[in-house]
Design a protein around this motif. Sequence first.
Motif, PDB file in Angstrom:
ATOM      1  N   SER A 166      -5.048   3.692  10.095  1.00 43.79           N
ATOM      2  CA  SER A 166      -5.395   3.125   8.791  1.00 43.79           C
ATOM      3  C   SER A 166      -5.744   1.645   8.897  1.00 43.79           C
ATOM      4  O   SER A 166      -6.481   1.115   8.058  1.00 43.79           O
ATOM      5  N   PRO A 214      -0.542   5.249  10.838  1.00 40.26           N
ATOM      6  CA  PRO A 214      -0.612   3.887  10.302  1.00 40.26           C
ATOM      7  C   PRO A 214      -1.563   2.989  11.092  1.00 40.26           C
ATOM      8  O   PRO A 214      -2.282   2.177  10.508  1.00 40.26           O
ATOM      9  N   GLU A 259       5.339  10.328   3.035  1.00 35.72           N
ATOM     10  CA  GLU A 259       4.793   9.299   2.164  1.00 35.72           C
ATOM     11  C   GLU A 259       5.608   8.025   2.357  1.00 35.72           C
ATOM     12  O   GLU A 259       6.812   8.082   2.581  1.00 35.72           O
ATOM     13  N   SER A 269       0.821  -1.214   0.000  1.00 38.22           N
ATOM     14  CA  SER A 269       0.000   0.000   0.000  1.00 38.22           C
ATOM     15  C   SER A 269       0.851   1.258   0.000  1.00 38.22           C
ATOM     16  O   SER A 269       1.935   1.299   0.595  1.00 38.22           O
ATOM     17  N   SER A 292      -4.454   5.864   2.538  1.00 39.65           N
ATOM     18  CA  SER A 292      -3.725   4.666   2.141  1.00 39.65           C
ATOM     19  C   SER A 292      -4.463   4.017   0.982  1.00 39.65           C
ATOM     20  O   SER A 292      -5.695   3.902   1.010  1.00 39.65           O
ATOM     21  N   TYR A 326       1.028   5.022   1.348  1.00 39.98           N
ATOM     22  CA  TYR A 326       0.500   5.735   2.510  1.00 39.98           C
ATOM     23  C   TYR A 326       0.991   7.173   2.488  1.00 39.98           C
ATOM     24  O   TYR A 326       2.151   7.451   2.143  1.00 39.98           O
TER      25      TYR A 326
END
Length: 523
Positions: free
Chosen positions: A306, A303, A260, A243, A448, A245
């Motif tokens: 997400s 994170p 990023e 992914s 994401s 992010y």
Amino acid sequence: MKKRLLFLHIFLLTITLLAAQNHEPLHRLLSLPKQKSTVYELLNSIGELSGYNFIYDSKVTNNERKVKLPAGNYTLQDAIYRVLGDTHYTLTVVNHYILIDRKRANPVLSPGISIPMPPRQDSTIINISGKVVDKINNRPIMDCTLGIDGTSIGTIANADGCFTLKMPVKYKDATLHVSHIGYEARQIPVAFFAENARTIYMNQRIVPLQEVIVRMVNPRKIVQEIVEYRSKNYPLDPSYLTSFYREGIEKRKDLLYLSEAVFKIFKPSYESASEGQIKLLKMRKITNETNKDTVVLKMKAGPEASLLIDLVKNIPDFMDISDGNLFNYTKIDMVEYDSHLAHVVAFEPKPEVMDPSYRGRLYIDANNSALLQADFEIDPRHIDDATSFFIVKRSRGIQIKPQQIYYSVAYKQWNGKYYVSHLRGDLFFKVKQKRQLFFSPMHIFFESATCKIDTIDVKPFPRQERVPLSKIFADTPFLYDNAFWGDFNTILPQESLNAAIEKISAKVEAFADEESTNQMPGK
């Protein structure tokens, strides 16, 4: 809208599509009345009458240019040239699409014949890009899902509808699949892009109401079935999601911080109680050094957030239909998603709920009860009580007032199962430093996008390779790898964010070089 409908009504009454003796699509005859409209509207109408969709780079033509179209009989090709204003275009027909381009090429291809891709030296990557817009109003469609049919490769269009997608050259004859809630899905040959940007026009799908048969639908039951059919719709085996992010902070129109990264995410079975794991593959970040004196805000575990807003894996209270459920549900609409009908169920906390809770909409497949998308936010009535949930670090003497906390999560189907496709969080605050008179707007965001799915030989990551979810991601050490980012799928930044990045681009490069030097072995 009324003007366009009147225009189409006149067109349908006065245009007759005839079958020419020559069966090539571009030689079909049209009988056209005298008309004056924009290039965009005339191409749309010709497309609707002929059954073809046009693909082109919007920079190739001036869509807003007014065109006077004399009455007469034209071939489809001549009608297009009349609208465009000259014949210096090539028209390529494949299946139900007509590609308009300035490049000189074989003008007509029979259905099913691929278009040769231009050769790329020393490269095994194809890069396609473009913009997705609404066919009726020409407005960009944000967060469209784009993927290569038969593969797990995909990306998401940004807030301006723009996208770029990289894939191995072996997929040069594949099909690009484009979908969004409320629109008919599009399937376009990859070869149509040929390293040039294209504009993809999406048709809204209006679901007609049944006039005779009326069925009572219990919205609570629809939501409950998401969980009941979870084992059928979502993977029982673990998987890897590669992914892209992004997280950042904006103050007014200034970008303060942007990070990023590329994650490899270990997703356990949707019925497992185990949490997901994240492995950092690559990372890059920028910090606006001109804002050293500004407020310091750092987002709490981006994170981790997400992972948590995968609602099917982590069932939230508004999807837990039990006796103690404190939400009201309303069936408000039916929409189309990937050629499937979907229920739209709105939910909100009951009036007696005083704690911060969510309200929003759920898009649920009417055939299999799979959750396709969820958009939800903190109930504005109690948003002031939610500040501590999101901010873990701030400068002294700072006042913070949350304005809106909004999330979105979307799923896509691959090999018969649904996987997380896109996650987005937007947190809007007003902040004021000590001795300041007025509050300033602050925007914290993260998103994401799943770019690749793997289901073979999936195992948890060794502990030393995992990203610590409890730590602030902005403080993660990394080595910048410019070569890597050139061939990886990312979400293009929207125009406003891109402009902010350009302002500090020189500092970004210097920062990256400094980071790489400082983190080399021996430093």
